[in-house]
Design an enzyme around this catalytic site. Structure first.
Site, PDB file in Angstrom:
ATOM      1  N   SER A 159     -17.296 -28.456  47.346  1.00 49.53           N
ATOM      2  CA  SER A 159     -17.785 -29.735  47.862  1.00 49.53           C
ATOM      3  C   SER A 159     -19.305 -29.817  47.695  1.00 49.53           C
ATOM      4  CB  SER A 159     -17.348 -29.908  49.315  1.00 49.53           C
ATOM      5  OG  SER A 159     -17.592 -31.213  49.771  1.00 49.53           O
ATOM      6  N   ASP A 243      -6.911 -34.143  47.796  1.00 51.91           N
ATOM      7  CA  ASP A 243      -8.224 -34.195  48.439  1.00 51.91           C
ATOM      8  C   ASP A 243      -8.404 -35.543  49.133  1.00 51.91           C
ATOM      9  OD1 ASP A 243     -10.964 -34.294  49.076  1.00 51.91           O
ATOM     10  OD2 ASP A 243     -11.476 -32.990  47.407  1.00 51.91           O
ATOM     11  N   HIS A 275      -8.956 -31.179  50.668  1.00 55.44           N
ATOM     12  CA  HIS A 275     -10.369 -30.916  50.453  1.00 55.44           C
ATOM     13  C   HIS A 275     -10.776 -29.506  50.867  1.00 55.44           C
ATOM     14  CE1 HIS A 275     -14.485 -31.982  49.647  1.00 55.44           C
ATOM     15  NE2 HIS A 275     -14.850 -31.623  50.867  1.00 55.44           N
TER      16      HIS A 275
END
Length: 313
Positions: A159, A243, A275
């Site tokens: 991320s 995600d 995610h």
């Protein structure tokens, strides 16, 4: 007709003003979340709680900010790959220890976990400019250690950490052997349009439609899409197709941009990956994918190359 046009203009203007207010007031809270709701900034546990031998490392960034990190070794004399891990935006490095414990076992590696400025025990306040300096300080520290194989340093970012890792990898082709990106965004500009759909016309990367008049308000754009196209080292792209925060299409765009110039790019999808849990839901296939990538691009130097290096000394 005139009144209709005026109403339309007022409506558009209202959206722009509202968007500006949101970006000014909320952007830092969206990009950087050092403290999870209901918790404190301190670490809830340390690696010792999971019986992981570790070293507390204190660093200083180039602008003088004091940083904290954990260096966790598989065993004292481990010369396997060392993963420089950059975490997601929310929480601190202690919240990643369950994953790191499995990472050490499955990959037979060392892991260096950096607390960005403002996170965990590190001083300061997070920003793109500052965190970039933090990442460089962590890499410089690893590169100077004598208890690891510095030719096998691999950056692993998830991320926000992927954006951080991409920058430090691009800037250090001589220190980073390879890069792993997991569930990473193309840019904060594009992500803002996902989080606030009514702003898509006014904010986004250069390739998107619309005037993008709000881009100048974003203090931490993290344009990963521009950075990956300049990386020369091998890159593994890991994408969780479930995600819920970053559209998987953004990972595909990152891969396409990088692969256009870099033939050492690999893209792997995990149908059930969300995610934060792709490493868990991906199971054995996830860890096999990463291990094969490390074996190919961060394996121990063969004897002939070692001899060649010795002969030049």
């Amino acid at each position: 007709m005139v009144s209709y046009v005026n109403a339309l203009l007022y409506g558009v203007g209202g959206l722009v003003v509202a968007g500006m207010a949101l970006l000014v007031a909320l952007q830092e809270r969206l990009v950087y979340v050092p403290v999870l709701p209901g918790l404190t900034k301190s670490y809830p546990i340390t690696p010792a709680r999971l019986r992981l031998p570790y070293e507390d490392v204190w660093l200083q960034s180039s602008d003088g900010v004091r940083l904290h990190a954990w260096f966790i070794k598989l065993f004292p004399d481990c010369r396997g790959p060392t993963l420089l891990f950059f975490q997601e935006n929310a929480g601190n490095i202690a919240h990643r220890l369950d994953m790191v414990r499995i990472m050490l076992q499955r990959l037979q590696c060392n892991v260096f976990m950096l607390s960005y400025r403002g996170y965990g025990a590190s001083d300061g306040f997070p920003s793109q400019h500052g965190i970039t300096k933090d990442a460089q300080a962590a890499l410089d520290h690893l590169s100077q250690r004598t208890d690891i194989d510095t030719s096998r340093i691999v950056v692993f970012g998830r991320s926000l950490g992927g954006a951080v890792g991409a920058v430090v990898t691009k800037n250090n082709p001589d220190k980073v052997a390879a890069l792993i990106l997991e569930n990473t965004f193309t840019s904060i500009l594009d992500l803002a349009g996902v989080l606030f759909p009514f702003l898509k016309w006014f904010i986004g990367s250069s390739g998107a439609k619309g005037p993008k008049v709000l881009n100048f308000l974003v203090r931490s754009p993290w344009n990963t899409i521009d950075v990956v196209g300049e990386i020369k080292q091998p890159i593994l792209f890991i994408s969780g197709l479930q995600d819920e925060m970053i559209p998987p299409s953004q990972m595909q765009m990152l891969y396409a941009k990088a692969a256009a110039r870099n033939r050492q790019c690999v893209f792997v999808e995990f149908p059930d990956g969300m995610h934060m849990d792709t490493w868990h839901s991906g199971g054995d296939r996830y860890w096999r994918t990463v291990k094969e990538f490390l074996l190919q691009h961060a394996s121990e130097r063969n004897e002939s190359s070692k001899s060649a290096v010795k002969s030049t000394l």
